[in-house]
Design a protein around this motif. Structure first.
Motif, PDB file in Angstrom:
ATOM      1  N   THR A  51       1.010  -1.012   0.045  1.00  0.00           N
ATOM      2  CA  THR A  51       0.009   0.154  -0.115  1.00  0.00           C
ATOM      3  C   THR A  51       0.874   1.113  -0.045  1.00  0.00           C
ATOM      4  N   LEU A  52       1.980   1.196   1.016  1.00  0.00           N
ATOM      5  CA  LEU A  52       2.933   2.336   0.687  1.00  0.00           C
ATOM      6  C   LEU A  52       3.698   2.565  -0.385  1.00  0.00           C
ATOM      7  N   ARG A  53       3.917   1.387  -1.092  1.00  0.00           N
ATOM      8  CA  ARG A  53       4.648   1.540  -2.258  1.00  0.00           C
ATOM      9  C   ARG A  53       3.821   1.959  -3.508  1.00  0.00           C
ATOM     10  N   THR A  54       2.605   1.500  -3.580  1.00  0.00           N
ATOM     11  CA  THR A  54       1.772   1.783  -4.548  1.00  0.00           C
ATOM     12  C   THR A  54       0.714   2.746  -4.527  1.00  0.00           C
ATOM     13  N   GLY A  55       0.138   2.947  -3.423  1.00  0.00           N
ATOM     14  CA  GLY A  55      -0.998   3.722  -2.914  1.00  0.00           C
ATOM     15  C   GLY A  55      -2.343   3.129  -3.592  1.00  0.00           C
ATOM     16  N   ASP A  56      -2.192   1.763  -3.652  1.00  0.00           N
ATOM     17  CA  ASP A  56      -3.137   0.893  -4.511  1.00  0.00           C
ATOM     18  C   ASP A  56      -3.947   0.125  -3.040  1.00  0.00           C
ATOM     19  N   PHE A  57      -5.133   0.128  -2.763  1.00  0.00           N
ATOM     20  CA  PHE A  57      -5.760  -0.490  -1.777  1.00  0.00           C
ATOM     21  C   PHE A  57      -6.330  -1.900  -2.224  1.00  0.00           C
ATOM     22  N   ARG A  58      -6.081  -2.502  -3.316  1.00  0.00           N
ATOM     23  CA  ARG A  58      -6.780  -3.584  -3.752  1.00  0.00           C
ATOM     24  C   ARG A  58      -6.550  -4.853  -2.890  1.00  0.00           C
ATOM     25  N   LEU A  59      -5.503  -4.759  -2.193  1.00  0.00           N
ATOM     26  CA  LEU A  59      -5.631  -5.898  -1.349  1.00  0.00           C
ATOM     27  C   LEU A  59      -6.078  -6.000  -0.222  1.00  0.00           C
ATOM     28  N   GLN A  60      -6.751  -5.004   0.489  1.00  0.00           N
ATOM     29  CA  GLN A  60      -7.292  -4.645   1.888  1.00  0.00           C
ATOM     30  C   GLN A  60      -8.583  -5.696   2.035  1.00  0.00           C
ATOM     31  N   PRO A  61      -9.469  -5.376   0.918  1.00  0.00           N
ATOM     32  CA  PRO A  61     -10.709  -6.402   0.914  1.00  0.00           C
ATOM     33  C   PRO A  61     -10.481  -7.956   0.965  1.00  0.00           C
ATOM     34  N   ALA A  74       4.683  -1.205   8.288  1.00  0.00           N
ATOM     35  CA  ALA A  74       5.654  -1.359   7.258  1.00  0.00           C
ATOM     36  C   ALA A  74       6.150   0.091   6.799  1.00  0.00           C
ATOM     37  N   ALA A  75       5.804   1.074   7.542  1.00  0.00           N
ATOM     38  CA  ALA A  75       6.703   2.261   7.120  1.00  0.00           C
ATOM     39  C   ALA A  75       8.129   2.036   7.207  1.00  0.00           C
ATOM     40  N   PRO A  76       8.741   1.335   8.394  1.00  0.00           N
ATOM     41  CA  PRO A  76      10.186   1.409   8.237  1.00  0.00           C
ATOM     42  C   PRO A  76      10.780   0.468   7.107  1.00  0.00           C
ATOM     43  N   PRO A  81      16.083  -1.175   0.592  1.00  0.00           N
ATOM     44  CA  PRO A  81      16.223  -1.066  -0.945  1.00  0.00           C
ATOM     45  C   PRO A  81      16.055  -2.442  -1.565  1.00  0.00           C
ATOM     46  N   ASP A  82      16.138  -3.618  -0.891  1.00  0.00           N
ATOM     47  CA  ASP A  82      16.099  -4.712  -1.719  1.00  0.00           C
ATOM     48  C   ASP A  82      15.035  -5.540  -1.628  1.00  0.00           C
ATOM     49  N   LEU A  83      13.876  -5.082  -1.114  1.00  0.00           N
ATOM     50  CA  LEU A  83      12.377  -5.683  -1.029  1.00  0.00           C
ATOM     51  C   LEU A  83      11.840  -5.199  -2.533  1.00  0.00           C
ATOM     52  N   PRO A  84      10.985  -6.102  -3.113  1.00  0.00           N
ATOM     53  CA  PRO A  84      10.666  -6.081  -4.575  1.00  0.00           C
ATOM     54  C   PRO A  84       9.797  -5.093  -4.786  1.00  0.00           C
ATOM     55  N   ASN A  85       9.459  -4.625  -5.974  1.00  0.00           N
ATOM     56  CA  ASN A  85       8.093  -3.806  -6.425  1.00  0.00           C
ATOM     57  C   ASN A  85       7.068  -4.475  -6.106  1.00  0.00           C
ATOM     58  N   PRO A  86       6.040  -4.323  -5.530  1.00  0.00           N
ATOM     59  CA  PRO A  86       4.761  -5.039  -5.726  1.00  0.00           C
ATOM     60  C   PRO A  86       4.160  -5.180  -6.691  1.00  0.00           C
ATOM     61  N   ARG A  87       4.249  -4.098  -7.627  1.00  0.00           N
ATOM     62  CA  ARG A  87       3.421  -4.276  -9.008  1.00  0.00           C
ATOM     63  C   ARG A  87       4.257  -5.341 -10.065  1.00  0.00           C
ATOM     64  N   ALA A 115      11.019  -8.763  10.941  1.00  0.00           N
ATOM     65  CA  ALA A 115      10.414  -8.768  12.170  1.00  0.00           C
ATOM     66  C   ALA A 115      10.531  -7.341  13.214  1.00  0.00           C
ATOM     67  N   VAL A 116      11.686  -7.084  13.275  1.00  0.00           N
ATOM     68  CA  VAL A 116      12.120  -6.241  14.197  1.00  0.00           C
ATOM     69  C   VAL A 116      11.598  -4.696  13.603  1.00  0.00           C
ATOM     70  N   ALA A 117      11.815  -4.586  12.491  1.00  0.00           N
ATOM     71  CA  ALA A 117      11.387  -3.368  11.938  1.00  0.00           C
ATOM     72  C   ALA A 117       9.770  -3.033  11.703  1.00  0.00           C
ATOM     73  N   GLY A 118       9.084  -4.082  11.306  1.00  0.00           N
ATOM     74  CA  GLY A 118       7.851  -4.123  11.323  1.00  0.00           C
ATOM     75  C   GLY A 118       7.194  -4.142  12.735  1.00  0.00           C
ATOM     76  N   ARG A 119       7.718  -4.661  13.948  1.00  0.00           N
ATOM     77  CA  ARG A 119       7.098  -4.746  15.075  1.00  0.00           C
ATOM     78  C   ARG A 119       7.241  -3.466  15.873  1.00  0.00           C
ATOM     79  N   LEU A 120       8.395  -2.919  15.787  1.00  0.00           N
ATOM     80  CA  LEU A 120       8.748  -2.028  16.443  1.00  0.00           C
ATOM     81  C   LEU A 120       7.504  -0.515  16.522  1.00  0.00           C
TER      82      LEU A 120
END
Length: 811
Positions: A51-61, A74-76, A81-87, A115-120
Motif C-alpha cells: 500500500t505504501l509503495r503503490t498507493g493501491d488498496f486492492r489487497l485490503q478487502p 510497514a513504514a520502516p 532497498p532490496d524489497l521487490p516492487n509489488p507491481r 520482524a524487528v522493523a515491522g514490530r517496533l
C-alpha cells in the motif's frame, strides 16, 4: 501547610512510571527479537508495504483489514532497498495476497530484519496504551491508581505478546481506549463546568471569557474523539462497535444536562454528534485517499468504497466460519462459550482474583449508593460490557487476542477502584466499614501486593514466549495445547528456536508441519514440508519414516490439517522437546513394517482397506476384515496391527499406537500394533479332520451364578482355507448331557483366514436364571453349517471337554 506539591512523591511517581513503561517495552522487545514471523504478520506486513509503495488498496478487502496498522508497521520497510516492487510480482494484477506475501515476506532472506522493523511501531503504540491506561486511572483514582493500572498492563503476558506482533489487534485496542478517554474527558470538563455554576447573575466579561474557554476545550475534546474514532475505524472493522457506543454516551451526557424539552436535548445531541462523527468520517475517508468507487450491490459509487468492501468480505468470512479448536473439539463456527473459556484459561490467575474482588467491591458500592447513576462510570463500562457480550455470538473463534480491548478497561477499573478506597486514612475506612479490623485492612494490602508479585513472576518466567501463556487452571503453558491453539499458543513463532535446537543437537534436516506458509529456508533450516502445506512431501500418517519431525501444536490438534487425525500418531507419542511450548519435536526411529492388519467390520469396515494401506504406505499390506465383537484374528506372517472401535478390548499383546478423534473430541477408532501373537491361558492342542486345529482356551470364571454370563475364548489355528461355511461351538451341559447354554458362532469370514493364522472366538453363554446349582460340563468343537456335521478331534471325539463349571446360588 504550604499547599505545594510533594516533590519527593512526584519524583517517585515519575520514576516508577518510566520504569514500568521501560519494563513493558523491554519485555515486548524480547519477543520482537526472539519470535519468527507469525502467520498473520506476513500478510499484514506485505499489504502495508504494498500500500505504501503503490498507493493501491486492492489487497485490503482480500485480507479483510483496514490499512492503518499495516502501513504503520510497514513504514520502516521503505528504507529497505532490496524489497521487490509489488507491481512487478506475479499475482499483483489478480490481487493474489498469498503471492504478494510470499515474495515480499516469506522468501526474504533476512526475516529478523523484517520482524524487528515491522514490530517496533506496534510495540511503541502498545507502550502508549500503557501510558494512556496510567493517565485514565490516575484521573479516576490518583497517581497510585495510575501506576497500578500500568503495572497490570506492563506485566500482562497477553498484552506483551500481541503488543510485539505486526497485527491490527493492539492498534485497535489503543485507539478504542483513546476514543473513550477523549469522550470521558469531555464529560469531565462538562461536569466541572456544571459544578462551578452558581446563581444566574449578570455575567462579567471575564466570566464570559472563562466560559467561552471552557466550551472551546470541550469542543476540542469532542474533535479529538472524532479524529481518534476515525483512526480506530482504519485499524480494525470490529472498532465499528465504538460508533453506537460513542453515540450512546453523547446522548446520555445530553440527558444529564437536564434540558427542558426533548427538542433541546436532540439539538444538543446533534451538535455534539456533529463534532465527533463528521471528523471521524473525514479521517476514515482520508485514510483511503478520498477515494470514491463502486461497491457490489450498490448502483452508485460511494466514498471509502474499499472500507465497505472490507466489511462485506468480513461478513462473508464470519458466515463461512473458521476452523477452531477448544477443549479437544473442532468446529468451523465456534461456540458461544469459547471466549469465556479462553478468558479463564489465559488471563493470569492473580488478575482473575483481582477481577472478582473488583466486581464484588463494585456491586457493594452500587448497592450502598442506592443505585445512583454516575455518567463517568457509565462511560467507562459500557464499551467493554457490550464488546464482551458481542464476542459470545462470534463464529470466528481463533484467539484470546479478540478479547484484548477489554483488558485496559479491566485494569483501569481494578486500579482506580482499589486506590479510591485505599487512599482514605485507615481510621476513616474503619469508620465506613466498622466490621473490618485494622489487622484485616493491612492483611488485604499484603494480599494485594502478593497477587501483584505473583503476576510479575509468572510473566517473567515465560519470557520471551509470552504468546504461549496459560494460567495455573490450565496447568501452565506446557499444557495449553490441550485446551486452545492457533494464535492462543502456536502461530509459527518458533523457527528461530528450531534452528537453534537443531544446531545444538546435531541435526541438519527436519520434516516440518505447520499451517503457516513461512519458508524455513529463510531461517537457515533445511526442511521438508508436511501437510497441510501445499508443498508437502509424501507422508505416511500411521507409520512416519524415521527422522526428525517438528509438528506445530495447532496442526497436531487438527485445525488446518487435511483432517484432524493427520498427526494422530504423533499425538500418542512423547516429544523429544517442546520449543517455546508450541512446536513439538519428535525423533522417529526405524520400525518394522506391518505385514497384516485386522480391521474391525461390524457390520461394515471402520475404514476402507485401500485407505489403511495408504496410511501405512503399504499397498501390498494384507487387510483382514472381521467382527471384532466376537472374534480376533492374527496373521502368521510377521508383525501386524489392529483397528478397533474405542469400546472393544484389544488383544493382550496389542500396543496402542494412535487414537483417531471425531470433530467433537470423541474417539473414532484406535490403531494398535502387534509384534507377536498372544497365547491361550490354557494350552490344549487337538488335531481335527477339518481346516482348523484347536490350540487352547481361556475362561472368565470357574464358578458362576444363575442369570450371569460365562465367557469362553477358544484358540484355533488355520491349516487350510475352509471351502464350506462353518461354526465354532461352545455348550454348557448338565449331568444329563442336555445343554443349558450355548454360544456358537464365528466372527471371521471363512475366506479371510490363511494357513498359519490364529483365530480367537469369544463364546458368551448366558446361564438361565432358573439353573439348578451343581456341576456342569463345558465343551467346545466345530461343525459345518451346511450339513451340521461335527468335526472329529484326534480322529475320535466330536467335542472337546473343558473344565467342570460349578453353578452356585448366591447367598
Amino acid at each position: 501547610m504550604s499547599g505545594k506539591p510533594d516533590n519527593s512523591n512526584l519524583v517517585r511517581t515519575r520514576f516508577l512510571l518510566l520504569a514500568l513503561l521501560l519494563a513493558y517495552f523491554a519485555q515486548g522487545l524480547a519477543q520482537v527479537t526472539a519470535a519468527s514471523i507469525t502467520f498473520d504478520e506476513g500478510p499484514h506486513l506485505a499489504i502495508g508495504y504494498a500500500t505504501l509503495r503503490t498507493g493501491d488498496f486492492r489487497l485490503q478487502p482480500v485480507h479483510v483489514h483496514p490499512p492503518l496498522a499495516n502501513v504503520l508497521a510497514a513504514a520502516p520497510l521503505l528504507l529497505q532497498p532490496d524489497l521487490p516492487n509489488p507491481r512487478e510480482i506475479d499475482g499483483w494484477e489478480v490481487s493474489s495476497l498469498s503471492a504478494i506475501t510470499d515474495e515480499i515476506v516469506w522468501q526474504y532472506p533476512h526475516p529478523r530484519r523484517l520482524a524487528v522493523a515491522g514490530r517496533l511501531p506496534i510495540l511503541l503504540l502498545s507502550v502508549l496504551l500503557g501510558a494512556l491506561s496510567y493517565r485514565w486511572s490516575a484521573d479516576l483514582g490518583g497517581s497510585r491508581a495510575g501506576l497500578l493500572a500500568l503495572a497490570l498492563c506492563a506485566f500482562d503476558p497477553n498484552l506483551i505478546a500481541h503488543g510485539a506482533l505486526i497485527t491490527t489487534d493492539m492498534a485497535a485496542v489503543f485507539f478504542s481506549v483513546a476514543v473513550l478517554y477523549a469522550v470521558r474527558k469531555r464529560e469531565s470538563e462538562k461536569a466541572r463546568k456544571r459544578k462551578g455554576e452558581g446563581a444566574r447573575e449578570r455575567e462579567s466579561e471575564k466570566v464570559r471569557e472563562r466560559k467561552s474557554e471552557k466550551t472551546r476545550r470541550e469542543n476540542l475534546w469532542l474533535l479529538a474523539a472524532g479524529v481518534l474514532l476515525g483512526l480506530a475505524q482504519l485499524t480494525k472493522v470490529s472498532a465499528l462497535l465504538l460508533v453506537p457506543v460513542v453515540g450512546l454516551l453523547l446522548g446520555v451526557e445530553s440527558y444529564q444536562l437536564q434540558v427542558a424539552s426533548w427538542k433541546r436535548w436532540l439539538a444538543q445531541f446533534m451538535r455534539r454528534a456533529l463534532w465527533v462523527f463528521l471528523p471521524a468520517g473525514l479521517v476514515l475517508w482520508a485514510g483511503y485517499g478520498f477515494e470514491v468507487g463502486p461497491v457490489p450491490g450498490l448502483p452508485f459509487p460511494v466514498p471509502a468504497a474499499t472500507h465497505i468492501k472490507i466489511f462485506l468480505a468480513l461478513r462473508e468470512h464470519y458466515a463461512l466460519g473458521h476452523p477452531t479448536f477448544l477443549l479437544g473439539r473442532l468446529s468451523n463456527h465456534g461456540w458461544w462459550w469459547y471466549f469465556p473459556v479462553a478468558f479463564v484459561l489465559k488471563t493470569p490467575l492473580p488478575v482473575l482474583l483481582l477481577t472478582l474482588y473488583a466486581v464484588l467491591r463494585g456491586a457493594y458500592s452500587v448497592i450502598r449508593s442506592h443505585f445512583t447513576f454516575d455518567v463517568s462510570r457509565f462511560t467507562f463500562f459500557v464499551f467493554p460490557i457490550l464488546y464482551a457480550a458481542t464476542s459470545l455470538f462470534s463464529t470466528v473463534n481463533i484467539g484470546y487476542r479478540h478479547l484484548l480491548p477489554i483488558l485496559p478497561f479491566l485494569y483501569i477499573g481494578i486500579a482506580s477502584g482499589k486506590w479510591q478506597m485505599a487512599d482514605a486514612p485507615s481510621k476513616k475506612l474503619l469508620d465506613i466499614t466498622p466490621h473490618v479490623s485494622r489487622f484485616t485492612f493491612y492483611a488485604s494490602r499484603f494480599t494485594f501486593y502478593g497477587l501483584l508479585i505473583w503476576l510479575m513472576l509468572g510473566t517473567l518466567r515465560i519470557a520471551p514466549h509470552y504468546l504461549t501463556f496459560f494460567n495455573e487452571l490450565a496447568g501452565g503453558p506446557e499444557n495449553g495445547y490441550r485446551y486452545l491453539v492457533d494464535s492462543n499458543l502456536d502461530w509459527g513463532q518458533n523457527l528461530w528456536d528450531l534452528k537453534q535446537w537443531m544446531a545444538d543437537n546435531g541435526y541438519e534436516h527436519v520434516r516440518y508441519a505447520h499451517y503457516s506458509p513461512a519458508r524455513p529456508a529463510a531461517y537457515g533450516i533445511h526442511a521438508d514440508f508436511l501437510p497441510p502445506d501445499p508443498r508437502a512431501v509424501a507422508f505416511t500418517p500411521w507409520r512416519p519414516e524415521p527422522g526428525l519431525y517438528a509438528i506445530g501444536a495447532t496442526v497436531l490438534q487438527g485445525p488446518y490439517a487435511p483432517d484432524r487425525n493427520t498427526f494422530a500418531w504423533f499425538r500418542a507419542q512423547e516429544p523429544a522437546a517442546r520449543l517455546g511450548n508450541a512446536l513439538f519435536i519428535y525423533d522417529v526411529p526405524e520400525r518394522e513394517r506391518p505385514q497384516w492388519l485386522a480391521l474391525c467390520a461390524n457390520p461394515a469396515p471402520l475404514l476402507p482397506a485401500e485407505l489403511v494401506q495408504a496410511k501405512l504406505a503399504a499397498p501390498e499390506l494384507r487387510v483382514i476384515t472381521f467382527d471384532c465383537t466376537q472374534s480376533q484374528i492374527f496373521g502368521s506372517q510377521g508383525p501386524g496391527g489392529y483397528v478397533l472401535p474405542p469400546d472393544v478390548t484389544p488383544p493382550a499383546t496389542a500396543q496402542e499406537t494412535l487414537t483417531a478423534l471425531q470433530a467433537g473430541g470423541e474417539p473414532s477408532y484406535i490403531y494398535y500394533q502387534l509384534t507377536h501373537i498372544p497365547e491361550p491361558e490354557h494350552a490344549l492342542p487337538r488335531t481335527t479332520d477339518g481346516p482348523l486345529d484347536f490350540l487352547g482356551y481361556e475362561l472368565s470364571a470357574a464358578e458362576i451364578a444363575p442369570g450371569a454370563q460365562l465367557e469362553l475364548r477358544t484358540w484355533w489355528q488355520v491349516k487350510r482355507v475352509p471351502s464350506r461355511p462353518l461354526s465354532l461351538l461352545a455348550h454348557l451341559s448338565g449331568a444329563d448331557g442336555v445343554p443349558i447354554a450355548n454360544g456358537d458362532g464365528l466372527g471371521v469370514p471363512r475366506d479371510q483366514g490363511q494357513p498359519g493364522d490364529v483365530l480367537v472366538q469369544l463364546h458368551t453363554l448366558p446361564i438361565p436364571p432358573d439353573a439348578a446349582p451343581g456341576d456342569y460340563t463345558l465343551r467346545t468343537g466345530a461343525y459345518w453349517l451346511d450339513s451340521m456335521e461335527r468335526w472329529s478331534w484326534n480322529n475320535s471325539n466330536d467335542q472337546i471337554q473343558l473344565p467342570i463349571i460349578t453353578i452356585n446360588i448366591p447367598e
